[in-house]
Write an enzyme that holds these catalytic residues in place. Sequence first.
Site, PDB file in Angstrom:
ATOM      1  N   GLY A 213      25.714  11.815   9.392  1.00 53.39           N
ATOM      2  CA  GLY A 213      26.730  12.051  10.287  1.00 53.39           C
ATOM      3  C   GLY A 213      26.565  11.260  11.295  1.00 53.39           C
ATOM      4  N   GLU A 214      27.824  10.796  11.752  1.00 55.47           N
ATOM      5  CA  GLU A 214      27.818  10.137  13.203  1.00 55.47           C
ATOM      6  C   GLU A 214      27.182  10.562  14.335  1.00 55.47           C
ATOM      7  OE1 GLU A 214      31.126   7.761  14.538  1.00 55.47           O
ATOM      8  OE2 GLU A 214      32.094   7.505  12.338  1.00 55.47           O
ATOM      9  N   GLY A 215      26.562   9.985  14.988  1.00 55.82           N
ATOM     10  CA  GLY A 215      25.773  10.404  16.087  1.00 55.82           C
ATOM     11  C   GLY A 215      24.244  10.886  15.670  1.00 55.82           C
TER      12      GLY A 215
END
Length: 650
Positions: free
Chosen positions: A553-555
């Site tokens: 997931g982004e981050g």
Amino acid sequence: MSVDGWNTVLVLGGTRSGKSEFAESLVTDAPVVRYVATAPEGDPEDTEWATRLAAHRARRPGSWTTEETTEDPRRLADVLESAEPNETLLVDDLGGWVTVLLDPDHQPADDVATIAELAEALRGCAARVVLVSPEVGLSLVPTTPLGRAFTDALGAANRAVADACDAVALVVAGQPVWLKPAATTIAQSAPAAAPSASARVTAPVVASLADAEPTPEVQLPDVLTHAPPAAPNQEPGNPWAAPTMALPMVATGLVIQPGMELPMPDEYAGPQAVDRLATLDVPGAGLGVLDRVVGFAAGTQGTSTPRAWSSVRVLLLHGDHAGGGSAGTIAGESARRAAQARAGKGALARLAAESGASLQVVDAPASAPMEDQPALSPDQVESALRYGWRLAEQAADAGVQLLVLGACGAGTEAAAAAVLAATAGAEPPAVLGRVITDSGGIDDAAWMIRCAAVRDALHRTRRSSRGAKDILAELGGGDVAVATGVLLGATARRVPVLLDGPVGVAAGMVSRDLAGQARHWCLLADHGGHPAVRLAADVLGLTPLLDLRMDLGEGANALVALPLLRSVLALSAALPVHPSLGGDDDETDPAADEPQPSYPAVNDPYVNDPYVNDSDPDLAEPDFAEPEPAGPGPASTGADEQPASGWRAG
């Protein structure tokens, strides 16, 4: 440089003022640059002049082409008239051009008419042009007739060219000052000033709310570039995160427009830091490709011995995209992920806690189906850009030294693919990743629906403007717009940003038209195997440091790499110079006496609920509320950080 902001620029400056370097920085983002050289070769025995010319040639990237106009000064006007709209020309410099013009070999000649021809060709030039010229108006009147003739001719040329250009900058001791605005002056707005590494300028509030035109939306506050109080990790007078420039302001807030001049990282500190690594007392060959981390941190911190980032904030943008772009996504899944992060649960919150980073979930405005209508209205785009800028301002005021940008909305990958198609000419199927189901399978039907949605959106907007704000309104949507504002605000406050995922790199592509300096403050830890990230990174000149192929997931991918990056910086700062190069085996560790950051335990149960304010009109946003940082970490509200007036803790 931006077609919407300005097309032609004259850069003036004295000898060794840095005018050529500044002019070259203006065309850094251009894919192809034609360098127009005007200076004659000079006396073959003049080694000093030959050295200067060689230094100029060495600075030019390999992708640039060079064209000489020394044989005929009138040819410069022909080059400008024949230039194509997609070209970028760098003319360096008019002093050499005037020298050739006054050369006896080209006499008799009508100098006034030739200068007028040059100015007229510049007005009609379809390409983007940056011209460099010495400023002779501040020097003494020459004592020789030849010197006076040169000064008079160059002064006349500078005046004529300055009148024909959209913008004029004067470089003094390496500091650019804009003499002629690059964009149309906004009524009752303050003119933009040049960035300064140590200046702390307060942007004036130039219009009152009573004089502003009525608007159906709640207005944003005027305080965006104020002088912040010293952060807990900030020494008095330290300009680490201080505002760097005065920006145009009106009653509704900051004016974010194409062609803004924001600060660049220190161009000398980075190379010096990398060179210093070769002198350290290490048994092996060094840090390998991770020396780029040291160079990046050195440039953004302005020192050849950069320190590890002790205060990090993660901004998780949550904003869904309606329509076919979100095909294959379970309804409500993105909201569940956002709520999970707010509660300090899930992979992102866990990694943030382990890294000692604060986590802030940001609600971006929802986006309409881009295949049928614009994703956002123009007013929503303006609001989202300012909102993102404010997030970066708040982080800088809190002493945050690194921002990590991620997103968790439905349809974000399709929106990023559409932005890449509009800004880089990418083919949507080539930059759209496979759709993975909850069970780990591949949903090709959903992938085709996403491709069709992007295709239809591009067809709908085929005759629309490709300006930054137009792309955000038509295709990018709320999360990309907020992310763009974050990058711009972080650049203005000299806060580096660690990108992770399609939304961040899409924002980087859009920000090029608003402020080309933003990409120089971005670092990409890992491409995550995503085709959109790979393409955008190549266009932006961001080389991924790792190739772990994680998809958390982004981050989250960036947070996995963060401890490694911190370790590299800490090691490079602490190791002494090798004894064979003048170091001392008994040398004291320079970092030993410094206070070390105290990170919370992994299982720290402390979690901040989001802050919500529905009553204070100065803090309310038109379409979405602004939460305070949530989750464990040193940047959370503590003894040295008081909640803003009107906000309450849950």
